[in-house]
Design a protein around this motif. Structure first.
Motif, PDB file in Angstrom:
ATOM      1  N   UNK A  65       0.455  21.680  28.056  1.00 51.71           N
ATOM      2  CA  UNK A  65      -0.202  21.299  26.818  1.00 51.71           C
ATOM      3  C   UNK A  65       0.777  20.753  25.803  1.00 51.71           C
ATOM      4  N   UNK A  66       0.227  20.249  24.695  1.00 50.66           N
ATOM      5  CA  UNK A  66       1.064  19.620  23.672  1.00 50.66           C
ATOM      6  C   UNK A  66       1.005  20.331  22.331  1.00 50.66           C
ATOM      7  N   UNK A  67       0.160  21.352  22.197  1.00 48.52           N
ATOM      8  CA  UNK A  67      -0.053  21.981  20.895  1.00 48.52           C
ATOM      9  C   UNK A  67       0.163  23.489  20.953  1.00 48.52           C
ATOM     10  N   UNK A  68       0.561  24.095  19.847  1.00 43.78           N
ATOM     11  CA  UNK A  68       0.684  25.557  19.822  1.00 43.78           C
ATOM     12  C   UNK A  68      -0.601  26.270  20.208  1.00 43.78           C
ATOM     13  N   UNK A  91       2.236  15.605  21.385  1.00 48.09           N
ATOM     14  CA  UNK A  91       1.285  15.903  20.323  1.00 48.09           C
ATOM     15  C   UNK A  91       1.917  15.874  18.945  1.00 48.09           C
ATOM     16  N   UNK A  92       3.245  15.695  18.893  1.00 48.37           N
ATOM     17  CA  UNK A  92       3.927  15.628  17.610  1.00 48.37           C
ATOM     18  C   UNK A  92       4.344  16.974  17.066  1.00 48.37           C
ATOM     19  N   UNK A  93       4.325  18.018  17.886  1.00 47.59           N
ATOM     20  CA  UNK A  93       4.756  19.344  17.445  1.00 47.59           C
ATOM     21  C   UNK A  93       6.214  19.569  17.840  1.00 47.59           C
ATOM     22  N   UNK A 148      -7.619  28.361  20.107  1.00 43.35           N
ATOM     23  CA  UNK A 148      -6.660  29.180  20.861  1.00 43.35           C
ATOM     24  C   UNK A 148      -7.235  30.387  21.592  1.00 43.35           C
ATOM     25  N   UNK A 149      -8.551  30.574  21.578  1.00 45.77           N
ATOM     26  CA  UNK A 149      -9.142  31.641  22.386  1.00 45.77           C
ATOM     27  C   UNK A 149      -8.848  31.347  23.849  1.00 45.77           C
TER      28      UNK A 149
END
Length: 229
Positions: free
Chosen positions: A169-172, A191-193, A148-149
């Motif tokens: 994007x697909x992720x936190x 991404x399943x989130x 996450x940087x």
């Protein structure tokens, strides 16, 4: 690659794994096996929650600093080998090519900020069928710190001609990197989130997949066309 001298009005930053290609659960399985092969057991649900984070971070995040120091490189090598062996099972997310073409047709420049290495990223972009639509690619090989940087997102934007429109994007972890870079974030459920997890990190919209986002593209572009900073 598109013409680097072409002036675009806006830039869209793209994640790859889980966003352009359906690969998240293959990564989960590869990490489970890689950890197991070095004598560590890490639950699948914990690994899934970390997908989208760069490989340079994921071992210490999931198994601690001692594991990183002793077997981190070996776990990453085994994961990469295992994932390479199932690349034939990776497919584009629904509507991926059509959405990317629609963005390009709107004079958006497409740049990639991936947590994977350069070789894997290139192969996944080929699978997604969008290599010719992308003007610049930033991978884990190009920056000192992965998502996450914000470094991958910032470098991708530095290579672009236009002003940032959004990151997809697909992720936190994508959302956190986008927020730190001052870029609007649009999330996909591929991404399943959960919607909650994606909105918690700033997603202005959440869609099932690129195909659904394409149906609402006018709304997304109009609302996110001006990004502060």
């Amino acid at each position: 690659m598109t013409d680097p001298h072409h002036e675009s009005h806006h830039t869209v930053v793209l994640d790859v794994d889980g966003t352009l290609v359906d690969s998240v659960y293959l990564h989960v399985h590869a990490w489970v096996r890689a950890f197991h092969e070095v004598g560590l057991t890490v639950a699948s649900h914990r690994i899934h929650a970390a997908i989208g984070m760069g490989g340079d971070r994921i071992v210490s995040h999931l198994a601690g600093e001692a594991a990183e120091a002793s077997v981190g490189d070996e776990v990453r090598r085994r994961h990469d080998d295992l994932f390479d062996s199932v690349l034939g099972d990776v497919h584009p997310t629904a509507g991926c090519r059509r959405l990317m073409q629609a963005l390009a047709d709107r004079d958006c420049e497409l740049v990639v900020a991936s947590s994977a290495n350069a070789e894997t990223t290139d192969r996944l972009l080929d699978i997604a069928g969008i290599s010719t639509l992308v003007s610049a690619v930033t991978t884990a090989d190009d920056v000192p710190a992965s998502k996450p940087h914000p470094a991958p997102v910032q470098q991708a934007l530095d290579q672009a001609q236009g002003r940032a429109l959004m990151m997809l994007g697909d992720a936190p972890w994508d959302g956190r990197a986008a927020r730190e870079a001052g870029v609007a974030f649009v999330g996909l459920r591929t991404g399943g989130f959960s919607d909650e997890a994606l909105r918690r990190v700033g997603a202005s919209h959440v869609f099932d997949d690129p195909a659904e986002m394409l149906e609402h593209l006018d709304e997304v572009v109009e609302r996110r066309a001006v990004v502060p900073g």
